[in-house]
Design a protein around this motif. Structure first.
Motif, PDB file in Angstrom:
ATOM      1  N   GLN A  69      34.054 -88.409 -38.730  1.00 45.48           N
ATOM      2  CA  GLN A  69      34.103 -89.185 -39.973  1.00 45.48           C
ATOM      3  C   GLN A  69      32.700 -89.397 -40.545  1.00 45.48           C
ATOM      4  O   GLN A  69      32.497 -89.310 -41.758  1.00 45.48           O
ATOM      5  CB  GLN A  69      34.767 -90.542 -39.726  1.00 45.48           C
ATOM      6  N   ILE A  70      31.741 -89.656 -39.665  1.00 47.15           N
ATOM      7  CA  ILE A  70      30.363 -89.863 -40.110  1.00 47.15           C
ATOM      8  C   ILE A  70      29.803 -88.574 -40.708  1.00 47.15           C
ATOM      9  O   ILE A  70      29.160 -88.592 -41.760  1.00 47.15           O
ATOM     10  CB  ILE A  70      29.487 -90.375 -38.948  1.00 47.15           C
ATOM     11  N   LYS A  71      30.050 -87.455 -40.042  1.00 42.40           N
ATOM     12  CA  LYS A  71      29.580 -86.167 -40.563  1.00 42.40           C
ATOM     13  C   LYS A  71      30.196 -85.874 -41.928  1.00 42.40           C
ATOM     14  O   LYS A  71      29.517 -85.410 -42.846  1.00 42.40           O
ATOM     15  CB  LYS A  71      29.901 -85.046 -39.580  1.00 42.40           C
ATOM     16  N   GLU A  72      31.480 -86.150 -42.069  1.00 45.94           N
ATOM     17  CA  GLU A  72      32.156 -85.940 -43.350  1.00 45.94           C
ATOM     18  C   GLU A  72      31.556 -86.853 -44.425  1.00 45.94           C
ATOM     19  O   GLU A  72      31.331 -86.433 -45.559  1.00 45.94           O
ATOM     20  CB  GLU A  72      33.655 -86.215 -43.208  1.00 45.94           C
ATOM     21  N   SER A  73      31.269 -88.101 -44.043  1.00 42.82           N
ATOM     22  CA  SER A  73      30.640 -89.052 -44.962  1.00 42.82           C
ATOM     23  C   SER A  73      29.287 -88.533 -45.433  1.00 42.82           C
ATOM     24  O   SER A  73      28.966 -88.590 -46.619  1.00 42.82           O
ATOM     25  CB  SER A  73      30.472 -90.410 -44.273  1.00 42.82           C
ATOM     26  N   GLN A  74      28.510 -87.998 -44.504  1.00 42.43           N
ATOM     27  CA  GLN A  74      27.201 -87.453 -44.865  1.00 42.43           C
ATOM     28  C   GLN A  74      27.329 -86.266 -45.816  1.00 42.43           C
ATOM     29  O   GLN A  74      26.564 -86.149 -46.771  1.00 42.43           O
ATOM     30  CB  GLN A  74      26.430 -87.032 -43.622  1.00 42.43           C
ATOM     31  N   GLU A  75      28.294 -85.398 -45.552  1.00 40.69           N
ATOM     32  CA  GLU A  75      28.494 -84.233 -46.414  1.00 40.69           C
ATOM     33  C   GLU A  75      28.888 -84.649 -47.825  1.00 40.69           C
ATOM     34  O   GLU A  75      28.478 -84.028 -48.803  1.00 40.69           O
ATOM     35  CB  GLU A  75      29.566 -83.318 -45.817  1.00 40.69           C
ATOM     36  N   ASP A 125      36.202 -88.667 -33.002  1.00 43.31           N
ATOM     37  CA  ASP A 125      36.795 -88.906 -34.321  1.00 43.31           C
ATOM     38  C   ASP A 125      35.813 -89.646 -35.234  1.00 43.31           C
ATOM     39  O   ASP A 125      35.662 -89.304 -36.404  1.00 43.31           O
ATOM     40  CB  ASP A 125      38.096 -89.705 -34.203  1.00 43.31           C
ATOM     41  N   GLN A 126      35.139 -90.665 -34.664  1.00 43.00           N
ATOM     42  CA  GLN A 126      34.177 -91.417 -35.455  1.00 43.00           C
ATOM     43  C   GLN A 126      33.004 -90.529 -35.868  1.00 43.00           C
ATOM     44  O   GLN A 126      32.554 -90.578 -37.016  1.00 43.00           O
ATOM     45  CB  GLN A 126      33.685 -92.625 -34.671  1.00 43.00           C
ATOM     46  N   LEU A 127      32.525 -89.708 -34.964  1.00 45.91           N
ATOM     47  CA  LEU A 127      31.436 -88.786 -35.286  1.00 45.91           C
ATOM     48  C   LEU A 127      31.856 -87.821 -36.391  1.00 45.91           C
ATOM     49  O   LEU A 127      31.089 -87.551 -37.320  1.00 45.91           O
ATOM     50  CB  LEU A 127      31.009 -88.023 -34.035  1.00 45.91           C
ATOM     51  N   ILE A 185      27.430-100.940 -41.063  1.00 43.04           N
ATOM     52  CA  ILE A 185      27.824-102.314 -40.745  1.00 43.04           C
ATOM     53  C   ILE A 185      28.467-102.371 -39.364  1.00 43.04           C
ATOM     54  O   ILE A 185      28.155-103.239 -38.551  1.00 43.04           O
ATOM     55  CB  ILE A 185      28.771-102.871 -41.832  1.00 43.04           C
ATOM     56  N   ARG A 186      29.344-101.415 -39.072  1.00 43.54           N
ATOM     57  CA  ARG A 186      29.998-101.393 -37.758  1.00 43.54           C
ATOM     58  C   ARG A 186      28.976-101.186 -36.638  1.00 43.54           C
ATOM     59  O   ARG A 186      29.020-101.849 -35.606  1.00 43.54           O
ATOM     60  CB  ARG A 186      31.068-100.302 -37.719  1.00 43.54           C
ATOM     61  N   PHE A 187      28.027-100.272 -36.841  1.00 39.83           N
ATOM     62  CA  PHE A 187      26.991-100.027 -35.824  1.00 39.83           C
ATOM     63  C   PHE A 187      26.161-101.283 -35.586  1.00 39.83           C
ATOM     64  O   PHE A 187      25.902-101.666 -34.445  1.00 39.83           O
ATOM     65  CB  PHE A 187      26.051 -98.902 -36.241  1.00 39.83           C
ATOM     66  N   ASP A 203      39.329 -90.558 -21.560  1.00 43.53           N
ATOM     67  CA  ASP A 203      39.710 -89.520 -22.512  1.00 43.53           C
ATOM     68  C   ASP A 203      39.919 -90.111 -23.901  1.00 43.53           C
ATOM     69  O   ASP A 203      39.492 -89.530 -24.904  1.00 43.53           O
ATOM     70  CB  ASP A 203      40.984 -88.798 -22.059  1.00 43.53           C
ATOM     71  N   ASN A 204      40.590 -91.277 -23.971  1.00 43.19           N
ATOM     72  CA  ASN A 204      40.822 -91.937 -25.259  1.00 43.19           C
ATOM     73  C   ASN A 204      39.506 -92.371 -25.896  1.00 43.19           C
ATOM     74  O   ASN A 204      39.316 -92.209 -27.099  1.00 43.19           O
ATOM     75  CB  ASN A 204      41.747 -93.151 -25.094  1.00 43.19           C
ATOM     76  N   SER A 205      38.596 -92.918 -25.094  1.00 44.10           N
ATOM     77  CA  SER A 205      37.301 -93.345 -25.618  1.00 44.10           C
ATOM     78  C   SER A 205      36.511 -92.159 -26.147  1.00 44.10           C
ATOM     79  O   SER A 205      35.880 -92.243 -27.201  1.00 44.10           O
ATOM     80  CB  SER A 205      36.484 -94.057 -24.535  1.00 44.10           C
ATOM     81  N   ALA A 206      36.539 -91.066 -25.407  1.00 44.84           N
ATOM     82  CA  ALA A 206      35.829 -89.865 -25.839  1.00 44.84           C
ATOM     83  C   ALA A 206      36.428 -89.334 -27.144  1.00 44.84           C
ATOM     84  O   ALA A 206      35.687 -88.928 -28.047  1.00 44.84           O
ATOM     85  CB  ALA A 206      35.873 -88.794 -24.755  1.00 44.84           C
TER      86      ALA A 206
END
Length: 154
Positions: free
Chosen positions: A18-24, A14-16, A36-38, A6-9
């Protein structure tokens, strides 16, 4: 065990987000720290990995330092402070003239070019940005030279 899943999911969601917000916020582009993290996570996998040099990858000495810096040793990213597990064994630099690159873009099939950044105007913009960020004294190749990973140039 179920709680870990559950924590991993939740962390992945949360990371997804953040990425979507970054793209927007960046006209569809993803912030460098996510890339870099990927890349760092992918390089840690026990397999042979080839990184295709992209305009992001070769753009700045500082980005190479961020990618290969040793997380275990900490520090400020000095010349000797790199992660030996993910550092490439070989660095190959492929060089081409601007005219050659323009010709490659202009001869791409239209089906490949549609809805991409592969236009002559975008290529010229990216080349100008690359030239601005990479003087003779400050290139990503200098970073590897400092670490005594001498690039093969072709």
């Amino acid at each position: 065990m179920e709680e870990d899943t559950d924590n991993s999911a939740q962390e992945a969601q949360d990371q997804l987000d953040q990425i979507k917000e970054s793209q927007e916020n960046n006209n569809g582009s993803i912030d460098d720290h996510f890339i870099i993290r990927f890349l760092r996570d992918r390089l840690k996998l026990p397999c042979l990995v080839t990184i295709k040099a992209s305009s992001w990858m070769v753009s700045q000495n500082a980005e190479a330092r961020d990618l290969f810096i040793s997380e275990e040793e900490g520090g400020e990213g000095g010349a000797r402070n790199y992660n030996k597990r993910i550092m490439p064994k070989f660095v190959i630099c492929l060089e081409a003239t601007d005219d050659f690159l323009k010709n490659r873009v202009m001869t791409l099939p239209e089906s490949v070019v549609n809805a991409t950044h592969n236009t002559e105007k975008e290529l010229i913009r990216r080349l100008l940005e690359y030239r601005t960020q990479n003087s003779d004294d400050e290139t990503v190749l200098n970073y590897f030279d400092e670490l005594e990973f001498h690039p093969e140039k072709n």
